[in-house]
Design a protein around this motif. Structure first.
Motif, PDB file in Angstrom:
ATOM      1  N   ASP A  68     -53.460  10.630  61.223  1.00 28.16           N
ATOM      2  CA  ASP A  68     -53.049  10.270  62.722  1.00 28.16           C
ATOM      3  C   ASP A  68     -52.567   9.689  63.026  1.00 28.16           C
ATOM      4  N   ASP A 306     -45.698  17.381  69.045  1.00 26.49           N
ATOM      5  CA  ASP A 306     -46.358  17.700  68.066  1.00 26.49           C
ATOM      6  C   ASP A 306     -45.351  16.933  67.159  1.00 26.49           C
ATOM      7  N   ARG A 307     -46.151  17.285  65.371  1.00 25.00           N
ATOM      8  CA  ARG A 307     -45.691  16.871  64.421  1.00 25.00           C
ATOM      9  C   ARG A 307     -44.732  16.329  64.383  1.00 25.00           C
ATOM     10  N   GLU A 308     -44.130  17.340  63.724  1.00 23.49           N
ATOM     11  CA  GLU A 308     -42.506  17.599  63.800  1.00 23.49           C
ATOM     12  C   GLU A 308     -41.923  16.805  63.971  1.00 23.49           C
ATOM     13  N   ASP A 309     -42.427  16.006  65.286  1.00 27.87           N
ATOM     14  CA  ASP A 309     -41.342  15.026  66.052  1.00 27.87           C
ATOM     15  C   ASP A 309     -41.656  13.560  64.501  1.00 27.87           C
ATOM     16  N   TYR A 310     -42.287  13.475  63.939  1.00 28.14           N
ATOM     17  CA  TYR A 310     -43.258  12.383  63.234  1.00 28.14           C
ATOM     18  C   TYR A 310     -42.868  12.641  62.065  1.00 28.14           C
ATOM     19  N   ASP A 311     -42.464  11.598  61.832  1.00 27.15           N
ATOM     20  CA  ASP A 311     -42.013  10.746  60.179  1.00 27.15           C
ATOM     21  C   ASP A 311     -42.744  10.444  59.774  1.00 27.15           C
TER      22      ASP A 311
END
Ligand code: HEM
Length: 323
Positions: A68, A306-311
């Protein structure tokens, strides 16, 4: 001259049972420090083994691209180059673990021990002292090793609040730096208590809980391995419940009689003063904090991103996610 203890044990007195103010006090303090340092060295061996294991785990996760930390900071994806950073993170975790243990022991020893607890107050206090020293060494190692990282090789950044410039950022790191500097006078003044007076020492040491709160806040705010919602972040929150419960118990039933508050309103009115009000306020804050923690843990509102916000695509800088 010795003064008989009238109102329950003082910190450091469980073994002595008396507050001693003798001419050889400095020598006795040095003796105590030496005994505590021996226990601390043993703990440091255990902590080193544990830190190495966490380091290997974190290193492996960077290499496998499952970390992470590199999701938050893609520019840190060279595992070998940034080894001091992973080692610093690992020391952070052992520092947090030791600070949890030492806070629990400190609260247990200054509150009234339940009968089922087989460990003696004197032993608990010795353990509290050595785990506190170990915590300070581990926090120091966590900060020192961080300054070796090539991304930001800056000793001042690790030891002066707000001097850290590397993302995730200054405020969260400043909380940790302040915790470290507070831990030194509020913890180590124990060895000077015969000089500064047990009362001054006791009043100062009461605020050491702030060091722990700052450490946990720092981790929740800026630890990239607990950045996202998930079970690790949840567990970190959940582990604060026993601390809060013990704090409430310690405040409601202190070991020292002089710190106890009467339960009846009429008696309370008779003893009404600024000090009583502060004590009542402290108890209320502790109860509210314990309830809030239970609500956070039960509802799962643990404040992770939120993981979705990271690339996970390698980028030149990770500064876009700096808050
Ligand atoms: C001089 C004081 C301190 C400095 C300079 C410092 C610095 C840092 C930095 C830069 C991070 C972010 C690392 C990451 O990317 O996760 C971090 C995380 C962390 N810190 Fe500290 N800190 C200090 C004090 C403390 C204290 C007092 C504690 C607790 C007792 C602590 C425990 C942690 C933990 C558990 C993490 C999370 C590591 C991870 O996510 O893997 N730190 N610290």
């Amino acid at each position: 001259m010795t003064t008989a203890r009238a109102d329950g044990p003082e910190p450091g007195e469980n073994e002595e049972l008396l507050v001693e103010r003798t001419d050889d006090a400095p020598r006795r303090s040095r003796g105590e420090l030496r005994t505590d340092l021996v226990a601390t060295s043993v703990e440091l061996v255990i902590a080193t083994v544990l830190t190495s294991a966490v380091f290997l785990l974190l290193y492996q996760r960077i290499e496998a691209d499952t970390s992470d930390t590199t999701l938050v900071m893609p520019f840190m994806n060279d595992a070998a180059m940034h080894w001091p950073y992973w080692l610093s993170q690992a020391f952070g975790w052992t520092a947090l673990l030791w600070s949890w243990v030492t806070v629990m022991l400190g609260l247990a020893v200054s509150g009234r021990s339940p009968d089922w607890l087989t460990i003696s107050p004197a032993r608990m206090e010795r353990l509290h002292r050595s785990t506190s020293l170990t915590t300070i060494v581990l926090i120091f190692a966590h900060a020192l090793v961080l300054s070796w990282d090539p991304a930001d090789p800056n000793l001042a950044g690790s030891f002066i609040p707000w001097m850290y410039s590397h993302p995730p950022g200054r405020f969260g790191v400043a909380l940790g730096v302040i915790a470290f500097w507070l831990a030194i006078p509020l913890g180590l003044s124990f060895y000077l208590r015969r000089r500064i007076g047990p009362r001054t020492w006791r009043i100062a040491h009461r605020f050491v809980i702030v060091v722990y709160i700052l450490g946990v806040w720092h981790t929740l705010l800026w630890g990239t391995n607990v950045w996202f919602d998930g079970w690790v972040r949840w567990l970190l929150w959940a582990l604060q419940i026993p601390v809060a419960v013990l704090l409430v118990a310690r405040l409601l039933a202190p070991a020292r009689r002089g710190e106890r508050l009467p339960l009846r309103l009429s008696e309370l009115r008779q003893r009404w003063s600024g000090g009583t009000l502060a004590r009542l306020g402290g108890r209320l804050v502790a109860v509210l904090a314990a309830v809030a923690l239970v609500v956070v843990v039960v509802t799962g509102s643990i404040g992770g991103r939120d993981r979705e916000d990271y690339d996970r695509t390698p980028a030149e800088t990770g500064h876009e996610h700096e808050h």
